[in-house]
Design an enzyme around this catalytic site. Sequence first.
Site, PDB file in Angstrom:
ATOM      1  CG  ASN A 210      -1.976  -0.769   1.086  1.00  0.00           C
ATOM      2  OD1 ASN A 210      -2.460  -1.461   0.105  1.00  0.00           O
ATOM      3  ND2 ASN A 210      -2.501  -1.236   2.257  1.00  0.00           N
ATOM      4  CG  ASP A 278      -7.066  -4.585   2.402  1.00  0.00           C
ATOM      5  OD1 ASP A 278      -7.347  -4.726   3.633  1.00  0.00           O
ATOM      6  OD2 ASP A 278      -6.903  -3.815   1.513  1.00  0.00           O
ATOM      7  CE  LYS A 288      13.434 -10.769 -11.595  1.00  0.00           C
ATOM      8  NZ  LYS A 288      14.619 -10.252 -12.301  1.00  0.00           N
ATOM      9  N   PRO A 306      -4.781 -11.217   8.157  1.00  0.00           N
ATOM     10  CG  PRO A 306      -2.929 -11.591   9.656  1.00  0.00           C
ATOM     11  CD  PRO A 306      -3.046 -11.653   8.062  1.00  0.00           C
ATOM     12  CG  ASP A 307      -8.845  -6.016  10.529  1.00  0.00           C
ATOM     13  OD1 ASP A 307      -8.051  -5.352  11.377  1.00  0.00           O
ATOM     14  OD2 ASP A 307      -9.630  -5.739   9.691  1.00  0.00           O
ATOM     15  CB  ILE A 308      -3.093  -5.898  12.912  1.00  0.00           C
ATOM     16  CG1 ILE A 308      -2.329  -6.831  12.000  1.00  0.00           C
ATOM     17  CG2 ILE A 308      -2.499  -5.449  14.098  1.00  0.00           C
ATOM     18  CD1 ILE A 308      -1.291  -6.042  11.333  1.00  0.00           C
ATOM     19  CG  PHE A 326      -5.495   6.064  11.499  1.00  0.00           C
ATOM     20  CD1 PHE A 326      -4.954   5.819  12.595  1.00  0.00           C
ATOM     21  CD2 PHE A 326      -5.236   7.394  10.921  1.00  0.00           C
ATOM     22  CE1 PHE A 326      -4.483   6.553  13.454  1.00  0.00           C
ATOM     23  CE2 PHE A 326      -4.647   8.370  11.815  1.00  0.00           C
ATOM     24  CZ  PHE A 326      -4.053   7.910  13.061  1.00  0.00           C
ATOM     25  CE  LYS A 344     -11.188  -2.591   9.790  1.00  0.00           C
ATOM     26  NZ  LYS A 344     -10.109  -3.181   9.673  1.00  0.00           N
TER      27      LYS A 344
END
Length: 405
Positions: A210, A278, A288, A306-308, A326, A344
């Site tokens: 990101n 995500d 490579k 995983p969603d921390i 955030f 959340k």
Amino acid sequence: MSIAGKRVLLIISGGIAAYKSLDLIRRLRERGASVGCVLTRGGAQFVTPLSVSALAGEAVHDDLFALTDDSGMGHIQLSRQADLVVVAPASADLLAKMAAGLADDLASTLLLASDKPVLVAPAMNSQMWRHAATQANLATLRGRGVRQVGPAAGDLACGEVGEGRLAGVPAILSAIETILGAPQPLAGRRALVTSGPTFEPIDPVRYIGNRSSGKQGHAIAAALARLGAEVTLISGPVALADPAGVRTVRVETAREMLAAAKAALPADIAVCAAAVADWQVVNALPQKRKKEAGAPPPVIELAANPDILATLAAPGPLRPALVVGFAAETENLREHAAAKLARKGCDLIVANDVSPASGTFGGDHNSVVLVSATGAEPWPRLDKDEVAARLAAWIAAALTEGDKI
Ligand code: C5P
């Protein structure tokens, strides 16, 4: 603001302004602070160890090797016993050493060994002051949380007029009083902050990530530490220096970030400012991936990361008292933030406008709205450091008064 009983370690480096540091020692002692003094080789050309020690009321330190003779760790002790390290005057040379992390004399060694706040008062010829190298060094130091006072403009000892004069003793004293007298409402609290992006490897040279500079998260970690919190900053790959007074753990992937966040528990405060990818790449290769002429592009298989934030905010014995997330939104800021708060399970969402027109990504400013169960609080467009300072104060108030959440 009282600084009585505090200990200042004053490093006097080379420059005609060094004589003003003698007055600084007197004024600090008048206010009840004790002052340990270190003279660099350059500093000793301008003021004598005798005058410094007479005013400080204790021996002056000027030799790394004499110090390491006794307990073996004199420089560590010197910097640890102080509440604040002040470098006045700070020469261009010493600032460069600090920025580069050199440790070839007592002053630079204890600056590297110090875990205390550092205040620099630069003083030099205006050409040296304006030089890109000096400015870059100071930017690096400020990024690490080093505070700065001055320089002032005016007549310089070299006969030129311009910026580069040591800040006046009253200005240096007031900067010291602000740092030492600042309230520490988060003393005794533990905080973890995630910051920056995560990189999810496709192969050893390619990744999915990101956009995130980490500026906001790093500034929040530093601001919480300034209010006395013991902070662990878990940072994805960023080009920023580790902030002063914060334990920084560097990670690359979301899984590593989650593991580091769990390892930082128990904590009273969790702020998830990272832009976590995500998805992770399920069919990542250890070598490579080769481009073969005429072959179709590879198919990258993804799985959810995983969603921390949601993991930290889930009820349980280790849930921090205050969990902050955030939300980067390009439209319907408040509605999306309120939905995210519920989804959340966190206590506060700091929603920011990241539409291309806002200039938030990689920029120095942020426009945020705080969304909690009690409503939405829009803040004016602020510098990221100011957003961080305000957020840290908001968190401290919420934890001590318990009235916001
Ligand atoms: O779901 P979304 O990415 O919009 O949520 C943003 C918030 O959730 C941020 O606070 C971010 O740090 C956090 N987050 C997280 N782990 C993820 C995704 C988002 O901690 N995997």
